[in-house]
Structure formats: structure tokens, C-alpha cells
Motif scaffolding. Structure first.
Motif, PDB file in Angstrom:
ATOM      1  N   ARG A 170       0.990  -1.440   0.071  1.00 24.80           N
ATOM      2  CA  ARG A 170       0.059   0.128   0.217  1.00 24.80           C
ATOM      3  C   ARG A 170       0.932   1.301   0.065  1.00 24.80           C
ATOM      4  N   LEU A 189      -9.201   5.224  -1.677  1.00 29.27           N
ATOM      5  CA  LEU A 189      -9.717   5.550  -0.356  1.00 29.27           C
ATOM      6  C   LEU A 189      -9.786   4.404   0.579  1.00 29.27           C
ATOM      7  N   GLN A 191      -7.943   1.697   0.604  1.00 28.03           N
ATOM      8  CA  GLN A 191      -6.591   1.336   0.873  1.00 28.03           C
ATOM      9  C   GLN A 191      -5.406   2.430   1.312  1.00 28.03           C
ATOM     10  N   ASN A 192      -6.314   3.319   1.266  1.00 31.07           N
ATOM     11  CA  ASN A 192      -5.344   4.655   1.784  1.00 31.07           C
ATOM     12  C   ASN A 192      -4.002   4.983   0.943  1.00 31.07           C
ATOM     13  N   GLU A 194      -1.399   7.141  -1.273  1.00 30.30           N
ATOM     14  CA  GLU A 194      -1.199   8.484  -1.421  1.00 30.30           C
ATOM     15  C   GLU A 194      -1.871   8.797  -2.712  1.00 30.30           C
TER      16      GLU A 194
END
Ligand code: PA5
Length: 465
Positions: A170, A189, A191-192, A194
Motif C-alpha cells: 500500500r 480511499l 486502501q489509503n 497516497e
């Protein structure tokens, strides 16, 4: 602006006529700048060099630094407008063999590309060479649903997870996509990842100066501040409608005049092999913007002197539908001098002490005259140097010329309805839900071909390592 790219129309065969388009140009300019023309919801690129989000750029630079220190290789996943600008800049501004250089001899990470084709062989080969490398991925898709990058990203997600585990995978994924919608946005969103935003009002082929182009460029070690400065100077230089003072508008006028005279194919010519992908970017920009309602100059490209030895004959002597726009670089990045040699066996002693660039410039001048004599108008864009600053000028110059040219032609330069036709057929053939009737109809029409919707399912997904 201290120095700018400039346009030489002396071999264009329409130099004297360009001013006849003054009032048409003014009308196109007013539509563009007042937002009264077709596609006016897609004008975010017009003043982007002045009002881009500085905070987002600083975050982007920080991500590029993280990629540079973490990864031997960045895989840029994207297609069309989400791919060509970054590749064009990286090829023009980095070493010709950037990826092969040892890390301490290049300013940034090695860059590889995926998601710009549907070749399983290409993807397998890419994974082969990445096996022993530390890898980050920048997935770029405005819609977030384009098939080619979506498949490549699925493959790379799984590959990264196997290589690094879910958490580190990730951290190594950077997503550039829409602010709110699309499958990629949802995934980013969840998996967060960047993430960087492609503004709503900037279409794919006009997005090179957003994170779409800038993150891969910065990761490759390119000075994106200089690139934006060049684009900004060109934005200011092209802000006035006056044809006499605006080379960008002169170019748009000249190519429209030539089109009206039956010169319906424009060849973008370069004498530097590193410009090849710039031509690909330019072809998409003009092809997708102008090729509508059975109108539009067909954009093609040639790499000289290489192609003078292949299709030079056609240019000189074939159907007279062509004109050329030559990008001439004033000064090479590096030089080779032809050294004197005692033997005269190779017949080259008349070049003793001359530089290779001198020879290249004579190839340019000789072809210019020969092609003009053969009835091929030549427009010449002089670019002083191959630097981020002048590339920034070039990107903006062509974006604006394309918008004005599209309005002169009478089309909406900012949509691409024609691209959907093949996509809908492909979705139907692949069995995408909602396309059942189309699938049946298409399969009937394809019964004599080898295409089968099954091939995709069996060989590509699920991907096995
Ligand atoms: O200019 C365009 O709109 C296209 O070339 C797109 O950039 C290309 O199809 C990729 O689309 P997306 O960024 O939505 O994946």
C-alpha cells in the motif's frame, strides 16, 4: 520571457496569408478566454501554470522524493492522456539510456510503463525484469475505469502484495485519479493510497501539467518547477489575440489554411530520437481534439534522419496531402566532434573537425528545401534547448494552439465521442454485464474471425505467479 520557442513560416507557403485569419482567430480566442465555446467545462488547463495548487505540488515533490529513495523502479500505469505526456517529458529530459544507468549516475528512479496496451507478453516481460528490484507504482486514470490500466494495476497490486505484504504494498502505490468518482478513487480511499487529483475541468490529453505528468517526471529527477515556469511564460506570451504577436496563433492559423488547401496530413518532424514520444503526445492531442464530424488534419510523425531512409521517398514524391511541422532543437544536449583520421578510406575527411550536430542541422536544412521544392510546406518551430523550461513552453504552446485550431475548424476540441465505439464493442465481447444484446450481434458479425471472448478470461485473469 527572456527566450522563447519561435515559429518560422518562411517555407510554409502560407506565410503571407496567415493574417487573413485575424478575425477568425480573434473569435476563437474570445470563445476560449470567455468560456463561450464548446467544451467550455474543460478549460482548467488554460490558466493552470498560474493557478496550480502549490500545496499539492509540494506534496507531490515529497512523494517523488520518497519514490526516489525507496525504489529502483517506478512503474507508471496509464494510457493515452494519462501516460503519453509523462513519457514524452521523461524521454526528452533524461539520459537516452536512463533506466540502464547506475543509480548514482542518474537523478531519479528508473521508469517503466504498463497499462498502455493489452499485451500479456509485455506485462510478463516487465515483471521479469522487475523481479529483483525495489518497485513503486503510480497508477493514473482519470475515469478510474479504463480497461488497460485497470488490468495492469490488478496484476501489479497482487504482485506487490506478494513481494512486500499488504501494508508495505500500500505504501508503494501512488494513485492519480478523479477527486470523487471512479473505481480507482474508491480503491485509493479504501486502501489509503497516497493520492493526487486530476481536476474535473482538465481532460486527459490536456493533463500533462497536472500530477498525471508531474509525479512520474519528478520521480525521474526532472525539475518540474522549471517546466511549470516555461509553461507559465508561454501562457503569458499567448494571452493576447493579436496574430502578429502570437506565434501559437500563427501556427494554428497556418495549419488551418493548409488544411483548407487540401494539405490534410501534418507530419511532426524531429531530429532527436528522444522526441519520439513527444510526437505521440502531440498526435493524441490533435487527433482526439480535431478528428470529428469527418473533419480534421490527420496528425502523424516522423523521426529524422532515420525515416528519411524509409518514408522519405513518399514525403518527397508521393500524394501531395502533406505538410511538415519541424521541431528544431537549437543546441544538442551533448556533442560529438568528428576527429581527423589519417586514412581517407571512409570518404569523410571533409567533415574533419565538424560536430555531429552540424551534420544534423544540414540534414534539417537540406530536407527543408527539398521537401518544400517537392510541394510539402514546412513550418519550423525553433526550440533553443532541450530543457524542462522549453519543454514547458512547448507543452503549453501546442495545447493552446490545439484549442484555437479546433475552434477554427468548427469542432469541440475537448470531447472524444468517437473513442467510445471500440470500447463498447470490446466490453460487449468481453461479456461485461449490461452489454448482452450487443455481444450477440457482434459475435454474429465476427463468426469468421479468430476473436473469442473466452481467450481473455482463460489466459489473463486470474493472473497466476
Ligand atoms: O484524452 C483522453 O481523454 C484519453 O486519452 C484518456 O486520457 C485515456 O483514455 C485514459 O483515460 P483515463 O485517464 O480515464 O484512464
Amino acid at each position: 520571457m527572456t527566450r522563447a520557442i519561435n515559429l518560422d513560416l518562411s517555407h510554409s507557403m502560407v506565410e503571407g496569408a496567415v493574417l487573413e485569419l485575424e478575425s477568425e482567430i480573434r473569435a476563437a480566442h474570445d470563445h476560449l478566454h470567455n468560456g463561450t465555446g464548446p467544451g467550455n467545462q474543460s478549460l482548467g488547463w488554460l490558466e493552470l501554470p498560474a493557478n496550480y495548487d502549490r500545496q499539492e505540488l509540494a506534496r507531490l515533490q515529497a512523494s517523488a522524493e520518497r519514490i526516489k529513495t525507496t525504489a529502483d523502479a517506478l512503474v507508471v500505469i496509464g494510457i493515452g492522456g494519462s501516460y503519453l505526456g509523462a513519457r514524452a517529458a521523461i524521454e526528452i529530459l533524461t539520459h537516452s539510456f536512463h533506466n540502464q544507468l547506475p543509480r548514482d549516475r542518474r537523478p531519479g528512479t528508473a521508469i517503466y510503463y504498463a497499462g498502455h496496451n493489452l499485451s500479456s507478453t509485455y506485462l510478463r516481460h516487465l515483471l521479469d525484469i522487475l523481479e529483483d528490484k525495489s518497485v513503486c507504482v503510480n497508477v493514473i486514470s482519470k475515469s478510474g475505469t479504463t480497461t488497460e490500466p485497470a488490468i495492469a494495476f490488478r496484476v501489479f497490486r497482487e504482485w506487490l502484495q506478494k513481494k512486500y505484504g499488504p501494508q508495505e504494498a500500500r505504501r508503494r502505490i501512488f494513485a492519480t485519479t478523479d477527486q470523487a468518482k471512479g473505481a480507482l478513487k474508491q480503491l485509493a480511499l479504501e486502501q489509503n493510497y497516497e493520492s493526487f487529483v486530476i481536476p474535473d475541468n482538465i481532460g486527459g490529453r490536456f493533463s500533462v501539467l497536472t500530477a498525471v505528468g508531474l509525479l512520474p517526471m519528478a520521480a525521474a529527477g526532472i525539475d518540474i518547477g522549471e517546466l511549470m515556469a516555461g509553461a507559465g511564460d508561454m501562457m503569458r506570451a499567448t494571452a493576447l489575440p493579436s496574430l502578429t504577436a502570437n506565434t501559437c496563433y500563427q501556427y494554428a492559423a497556418a495549419r488551418n489554411l493548409l488544411y483548407r488547401q487540401g494539405k490534410t496530413i501534418e507530419l511532426l518532424v524531429n531530429y532527436e530520437p528522444s522526441m519520439q514520444y513527444f510526437a505521440e503526445w502531440w498526435k493524441q492531442l490533435f487527433g482526439e481534439s480535431e478528428g470529428k464530424h469527418h473533419k480534421g488534419t490527420f496528425p502523424a510523425s516522423v523521426n529524422f534522419s532515420t525515416d528519411l531512409h524509409s518514408i522519405g521517398q513518399y514525403i518527397q514524391d508521393g500524394l501531395r496531402l502533406l505538410f511538415e511541422t519541424v521541431i528544431r532543437i537549437g543546441q544538442p544536449r551533448l556533442e560529438v566532434t568528428i576527429q581527423p583520421e589519417p586514412s581517407t578510406g571512409d570518404g569523410l575527411n571533409y567533415l574533419n573537425g565538424k560536430t555531429m550536430d552540424f551534420v544534423n542541422q544540414q540534414a534539417f536544412a537540406g530536407s527543408l528545401i527539398a521537401h518544400a521544392d517537392g510541394g510539402v510546406p514546412n513550418l519550423v518551430l525553433n526550440v533553443p534547448k532541450q530543457t524542462p523550461y522549453f519543454l514547458g513552453q512547448l507543452f503549453y504552446f501546442f495545447e493552446k494552439a490545439c484549442a484555437i485550431s479546433g475552434y477554427l475548424l468548427g469542432v469541440n476540441p475537448f470531447d472524444q465521442p468517437g473513442v467510445e465505439s471500440y470500447k463498447n464493442n470490446m466490453f460487449a465481447l468481453l461479456g461485461k454485464p449490461g452489454f448482452e444484446a450487443e455481444k450477440q450481434a457482434l459475435e454474429k458479425r465476427l463468426k469468421h474471425t479468430l476473436i473469442s471472448g473466452e481467450r481473455f478470461d482463460k489466459l489473463i485473469l486470474p493472473y497466476q505467479f
